[in-house]
Design a protein around this motif. Structure first.
Motif, PDB file in Angstrom:
ATOM      1  N   GLU A  53      36.684  44.427  38.346  1.00 12.97           N
ATOM      2  CA  GLU A  53      36.121  43.720  38.023  1.00 12.97           C
ATOM      3  C   GLU A  53      35.053  44.038  37.709  1.00 12.97           C
ATOM      4  O   GLU A  53      34.213  43.819  36.660  1.00 12.97           O
ATOM      5  CB  GLU A  53      35.950  42.705  39.303  1.00 12.97           C
ATOM      6  CG  GLU A  53      37.172  42.066  39.807  1.00 12.97           C
ATOM      7  CD  GLU A  53      36.853  40.800  41.153  1.00 12.97           C
ATOM      8  OE1 GLU A  53      35.243  41.164  41.628  1.00 12.97           O
ATOM      9  OE2 GLU A  53      36.249  39.889  41.189  1.00 12.97           O
ATOM     10  N   THR A  80      38.074  37.752  31.474  1.00 13.60           N
ATOM     11  CA  THR A  80      37.821  37.172  32.040  1.00 13.60           C
ATOM     12  C   THR A  80      39.724  37.489  32.516  1.00 13.60           C
ATOM     13  O   THR A  80      40.391  37.440  33.380  1.00 13.60           O
ATOM     14  CB  THR A  80      37.241  35.099  32.034  1.00 13.60           C
ATOM     15  OG1 THR A  80      36.071  35.456  32.056  1.00 13.60           O
ATOM     16  CG2 THR A  80      38.483  35.269  33.616  1.00 13.60           C
ATOM     17  N   HIS A  81      40.412  37.484  30.605  1.00 17.56           N
ATOM     18  CA  HIS A  81      41.577  36.993  31.047  1.00 17.56           C
ATOM     19  C   HIS A  81      42.957  38.764  31.855  1.00 17.56           C
ATOM     20  O   HIS A  81      43.647  38.738  32.356  1.00 17.56           O
ATOM     21  CB  HIS A  81      42.540  36.650  29.646  1.00 17.56           C
ATOM     22  CG  HIS A  81      44.298  36.447  29.646  1.00 17.56           C
ATOM     23  ND1 HIS A  81      45.162  37.766  29.646  1.00 17.56           N
ATOM     24  CD2 HIS A  81      44.738  35.508  30.398  1.00 17.56           C
ATOM     25  CE1 HIS A  81      46.080  37.668  29.530  1.00 17.56           C
ATOM     26  NE2 HIS A  81      45.487  36.279  30.239  1.00 17.56           N
ATOM     27  N   ASP A 116      41.338  39.105  35.655  1.00 22.43           N
ATOM     28  CA  ASP A 116      43.359  37.338  35.732  1.00 22.43           C
ATOM     29  C   ASP A 116      44.280  38.879  35.920  1.00 22.43           C
ATOM     30  O   ASP A 116      44.902  38.273  37.158  1.00 22.43           O
ATOM     31  CB  ASP A 116      43.464  36.683  35.334  1.00 22.43           C
ATOM     32  CG  ASP A 116      41.675  35.851  36.316  1.00 22.43           C
ATOM     33  OD1 ASP A 116      41.227  36.321  36.780  1.00 22.43           O
ATOM     34  OD2 ASP A 116      41.679  34.513  35.013  1.00 22.43           O
ATOM     35  N   THR A 176      44.679  41.214  38.194  1.00 20.57           N
ATOM     36  CA  THR A 176      44.756  41.682  39.892  1.00 20.57           C
ATOM     37  C   THR A 176      46.202  41.020  39.619  1.00 20.57           C
ATOM     38  O   THR A 176      46.181  41.521  41.448  1.00 20.57           O
ATOM     39  CB  THR A 176      44.070  40.263  39.611  1.00 20.57           C
ATOM     40  OG1 THR A 176      42.128  40.583  39.173  1.00 20.57           O
ATOM     41  CG2 THR A 176      43.663  39.628  41.529  1.00 20.57           C
ATOM     42  N   THR A 177      47.343  39.826  39.003  1.00 26.51           N
ATOM     43  CA  THR A 177      47.274  39.307  39.566  1.00 26.51           C
ATOM     44  C   THR A 177      49.201  40.586  39.136  1.00 26.51           C
ATOM     45  O   THR A 177      50.237  41.253  40.530  1.00 26.51           O
ATOM     46  CB  THR A 177      48.470  38.615  38.502  1.00 26.51           C
ATOM     47  OG1 THR A 177      47.393  37.737  38.114  1.00 26.51           O
ATOM     48  CG2 THR A 177      49.801  37.705  38.219  1.00 26.51           C
TER      49      THR A 177
END
Length: 232
Positions: free
Chosen positions: A86, A211-212, A215, A218-219
């Protein structure tokens, strides 16, 4: 074969920058795993070098964020957790939005669009071939090219400090992070917004892209680690 075995012996006259380049490549291609200890003594022996330039190379990669020194323990390949991911993209978001604003103020440099279109073709080609390392490099090259278009040495220098950590983020997860055909579509949207002439839309697109990315990473980390928990 271990990471140290993949290091290639060098001439005694080689510089620390060349050593750093080889070590960087071995970290990014996974030869040295996250958390693995890096021994300057073993590196120097493998490269047939004195420890001085090896130590300088290790310090250079520590400044780039690829290595971390732990007091009384040694130097290790960095392990990026979700908070690190992040933070990397938080820094990139600030740099790339400022670069975009500068490009709008000064005008799009000659040849920029052609360079970005070529990179997009390369991204599509590597996506089709499933060549994730090259795709990740072209992904980063696209963003680097947009930052360089601002013609700000300091913005480019700040971006370069995050480039290696970004590559480490992307290369750690390969196809789990880069899901077709999003790599092509998202970068095409960035180019379209650049050509559209609306700075507000461009900045919003950068926000969506970053942001994508966070995400997705993280996934991907959750899938790799088999962790079904949610990250804050």
């Amino acid at each position: 074969m271990t990471g140290i075995d993949n290091m290639v012996p060098m001439s005694l006259r080689v510089t620390s920058a060349v050593i750093a380049e080889q070590l960087r490549e071995r970290i990014l291609d996974g030869s040295f795993a996250p958390g693995e200890q890096i021994s300057e003594l073993q590196l120097a022996a493998r490269l047939k070098m004195s420890r001085g330039p090896v130590r300088e190379a290790v310090q250079r990669l520590a400044q780039e964020g690829l290595l971390v020194s732990h007091r009384n323990r040694g130097v290790f390949v960095v392990e990026l957790d979700v908070g690190d991911i992040e933070d990397v993209y938080r820094g990139r978001r600030a740099i790339e939005k400022e670069a975009a604003s500068t490009v709008y103020e000064r005008g799009i440099p000659a040849g920029l669009v052609a360079r970005l279109e070529e990179i997009l073709r390369n991204i599509a080609q590597y996506m089709d071939a499933g060549d994730w390392p090259k795709l990740a490099r072209e992904d980063l090259h696209f963003h680097e090219t947009m930052v360089e278009a601002a013609q700000s040495p300091r913005l480019s220098r700040m971006f370069s400090t995050l480039a290696a950590e970004t590559m480490l983020c992307m290369s750690a997860f390969d196809e789990r992070y880069i899901r077709p055909p999003t790599a092509v579509e998202e970068h095409q949207r960035l180019l379209d917004r650049l050509l559209g002439g609306d700075l507000t839309e461009m900045l919003a697109e950068i926000d969506r892209h970053m942001t994508h990315a966070v995400d997705s990473l993280t996934t991907a980390r959750r899938e790799r680690d088999g962790d079904g928990s949610s990250y804050a």
